[in-house]
Write an enzyme that holds these catalytic residues in place. Structure first.
Site, PDB file in Angstrom:
ATOM      1  N   PRO A  80      -9.502  -1.369  -2.746  1.00 55.79           N
ATOM      2  CA  PRO A  80      -9.970  -2.100  -3.930  1.00 55.79           C
ATOM      3  C   PRO A  80      -9.046  -3.286  -4.199  1.00 55.79           C
ATOM      4  O   PRO A  80      -7.833  -3.122  -4.250  1.00 55.79           O
ATOM      5  CB  PRO A  80      -9.882  -1.053  -5.042  1.00 55.79           C
ATOM      6  CG  PRO A  80      -8.817  -0.101  -4.589  1.00 55.79           C
ATOM      7  CD  PRO A  80      -8.918  -0.064  -3.092  1.00 55.79           C
ATOM      8  N   ASN A  90      -1.730   3.379   3.073  1.00 59.03           N
ATOM      9  CA  ASN A  90      -2.067   1.980   2.803  1.00 59.03           C
ATOM     10  C   ASN A  90      -0.791   1.148   2.815  1.00 59.03           C
ATOM     11  O   ASN A  90       0.248   1.579   2.335  1.00 59.03           O
ATOM     12  CB  ASN A  90      -2.768   1.895   1.432  1.00 59.03           C
ATOM     13  CG  ASN A  90      -3.009   0.481   0.950  1.00 59.03           C
ATOM     14  OD1 ASN A  90      -2.694   0.159  -0.189  1.00 59.03           O
ATOM     15  ND2 ASN A  90      -3.567  -0.374   1.774  1.00 59.03           N
ATOM     16  N   GLY A  91      -0.887  -0.047   3.391  1.00 64.54           N
ATOM     17  CA  GLY A  91       0.244  -0.970   3.362  1.00 64.54           C
ATOM     18  C   GLY A  91       0.570  -1.566   4.708  1.00 64.54           C
ATOM     19  O   GLY A  91       0.986  -0.858   5.622  1.00 64.54           O
ATOM     20  N   ASP A  92       0.357  -2.876   4.850  1.00 59.63           N
ATOM     21  CA  ASP A  92       0.775  -3.643   6.044  1.00 59.63           C
ATOM     22  C   ASP A  92       0.059  -3.251   7.324  1.00 59.63           C
ATOM     23  O   ASP A  92       0.595  -3.458   8.413  1.00 59.63           O
ATOM     24  CB  ASP A  92       2.292  -3.522   6.272  1.00 59.63           C
ATOM     25  CG  ASP A  92       3.115  -4.192   5.185  1.00 59.63           C
ATOM     26  OD1 ASP A  92       2.517  -4.905   4.354  1.00 59.63           O
ATOM     27  OD2 ASP A  92       4.338  -4.002   5.167  1.00 59.63           O
ATOM     28  N   CYS A  98      -1.589  -0.515  -9.111  1.00 59.88           N
ATOM     29  CA  CYS A  98      -1.536  -1.968  -9.270  1.00 59.88           C
ATOM     30  C   CYS A  98      -0.192  -2.390  -9.861  1.00 59.88           C
ATOM     31  O   CYS A  98       0.199  -1.917 -10.931  1.00 59.88           O
ATOM     32  CB  CYS A  98      -2.666  -2.450 -10.165  1.00 59.88           C
ATOM     33  SG  CYS A  98      -2.638  -4.242 -10.426  1.00 59.88           S
ATOM     34  N   GLY A 104      -6.092  -3.450   3.052  1.00 60.59           N
ATOM     35  CA  GLY A 104      -6.223  -4.317   1.891  1.00 60.59           C
ATOM     36  C   GLY A 104      -6.165  -5.773   2.286  1.00 60.59           C
ATOM     37  O   GLY A 104      -7.147  -6.346   2.761  1.00 60.59           O
ATOM     38  N   HIS A 138       0.195   3.746  -1.340  1.00 60.99           N
ATOM     39  CA  HIS A 138       0.669   2.456  -0.830  1.00 60.99           C
ATOM     40  C   HIS A 138       2.175   2.594  -0.607  1.00 60.99           C
ATOM     41  O   HIS A 138       2.904   3.015  -1.506  1.00 60.99           O
ATOM     42  CB  HIS A 138       0.376   1.332  -1.823  1.00 60.99           C
ATOM     43  CG  HIS A 138       0.834  -0.010  -1.356  1.00 60.99           C
ATOM     44  ND1 HIS A 138      -0.025  -0.914  -0.769  1.00 60.99           N
ATOM     45  CD2 HIS A 138       2.044  -0.604  -1.360  1.00 60.99           C
ATOM     46  CE1 HIS A 138       0.659  -2.013  -0.436  1.00 60.99           C
ATOM     47  NE2 HIS A 138       1.920  -1.838  -0.798  1.00 60.99           N
ATOM     48  N   LYS A 140      -5.024   6.526  -6.406  1.00 63.07           N
ATOM     49  CA  LYS A 140      -4.255   5.607  -5.562  1.00 63.07           C
ATOM     50  C   LYS A 140      -2.988   5.237  -6.318  1.00 63.07           C
ATOM     51  O   LYS A 140      -3.047   4.818  -7.481  1.00 63.07           O
ATOM     52  CB  LYS A 140      -5.058   4.344  -5.240  1.00 63.07           C
ATOM     53  CG  LYS A 140      -4.358   3.388  -4.250  1.00 63.07           C
ATOM     54  CD  LYS A 140      -5.308   2.263  -3.829  1.00 63.07           C
ATOM     55  CE  LYS A 140      -4.719   1.452  -2.678  1.00 63.07           C
ATOM     56  NZ  LYS A 140      -3.668   0.523  -3.094  1.00 63.07           N
TER      57      LYS A 140
END
Length: 328
Positions: A17, A203-205, A101, A227, A170, A140
């Protein structure tokens, strides 16, 4: 892998998202290229319960993009419960809670990753939302607030106890924002915790097919979420799926094919908004795409591309960008 009763296949790849990015047109495009699940832009619970028109529009989903998750955020339990029930009425496959976020206007007010400073409240909201809807609820979040409070291993267990159906992590703290490298080690620790029995999504990179495969193989995650690596490059899902299935890079996507995808993104954005706003909206994708990386003397072209408010002018600029100029 399954979330609730939703079958997502082996080693699924999700679209994260992202505000002002994962609108319906972009979600459908990523779905077409192989995304196994897509997420809406994150939605403010406070605005949703007040039925703010711009916010309620974000609930718009269609069958072609399923399975699809609606993501909400907020800091007050009653508002989050009310928003969850409104979102459930839009018939998503999954309801996701954003505790990740990092931007100031969200985290600075105690929502998003700001909840990492108030874990009891985070758990209260999670439990209340789970109990208020019938659709599977997921979360998340990040590793922790900062380098001195990487609490995710313990937090994951506590969120699981609240009844969530899956957890996305993340690999950064809130203090890192999007700087530095994502640390997948703790994501792996959560996944390998014998007390965890829900799916763990990393999630991440993840910006290459090779990295996606490494994250599955090395850290054991159930799914990988993409993302920023998809902005200006929705075909990344096609590249990753091909690599996971064959172990080989997908070389058949030509420069012109990718340019045509960008043209389609522009037209979709203009159709959804209008010419000027649609082009302004898509500038982030044009600025982020790796397609133009390595083109010599591209600065003036980039400036012109990001300044125009006309589809005709933008496409004329596209025509001047030739594949022979790209150094790969």
């Amino acid at each position: 892998m399954k979330i609730g009763n939703i079958e997502l296949g082996d080693r699924p790849i999700f679209l994260a998202p992202m505000e002002d990015v994962t609108d319906p047109a972009f979600r459908l495009m990523c779905k077409k290229f192989g995304a196994d699940m897509v997420y809406t832009e994150f939605i403010s619970s406070d605005a949703l319960i007040r039925l703010v028109n711009k916010t309620t529009q974000k609930l718009s989903i269609c069958d072609e993009e399923r399975p699809v998750a609606i993501q909400i955020y907020g800091r007050e339990t009653d508002a989050m419960v009310g928003a969850a029930q409104i979102a459930e009425a839009a018939c998503p496959d999954i309801l996701d809670i954003n505790f990740g976020c990092p931007v100031k206007k969200v985290a600075g007010k105690g929502a998003g990753s700001g909840m990492l400073q108030n874990v009891p409240k985070m758990l209260e909201i999670t439990r209340a939302v789970v109990e208020s809807v019938k659709v599977p609820v997921t979360v998340k979040t990040r590793l922790g607030w900062d380098a001195n409070s990487k609490i995710i291993v313990d937090l994951a267990e506590r969120l699981q106890d609240c009844g969530i159906a899956a957890l996305t992590i993340h690999g950064r703290t809130r203090a890192q924002m999007y700087t530095g490298e994502a640390d997948w080690t703790l994501i792996g620790d959560v996944k390998n915790n014998p007390r965890m029995h829900i799916p763990i999504i990393g999630n991440g990179d993840v910006t290459t097919p090779q990295r996606a495969k490494e994250c599955f193989d090395k850290y054991g995650v159930d799914a990988v979420m993409i993302g920023r690596g998809s902005i200006g490059r929705p075909w990344i899902f096609k590249e990753i799926k091909h690599y996971l299935e064959t172990g080989e890079e997908l070389t058949s996507l030509s420069f012109e094919w990718k340019m045509q995808v960008l043209r389609e993104e522009v037209l979709n954005s203009v159709e959804r908004l209008d010419e000027r706003r649609g082009i302004v909206h898509i500038r982030r994708h044009l600025a982020a795409t790796p397609l133009f990386k390595g083109i010599p003397n591209f600065r003036e072209t980039r400036i012109a591309m990001l300044r125009t408010e006309s589809v005709k002018e933008l496409f004329e600029i596209f025509e001047t960008i030739k594949p022979a100029e790209v150094s790969e």
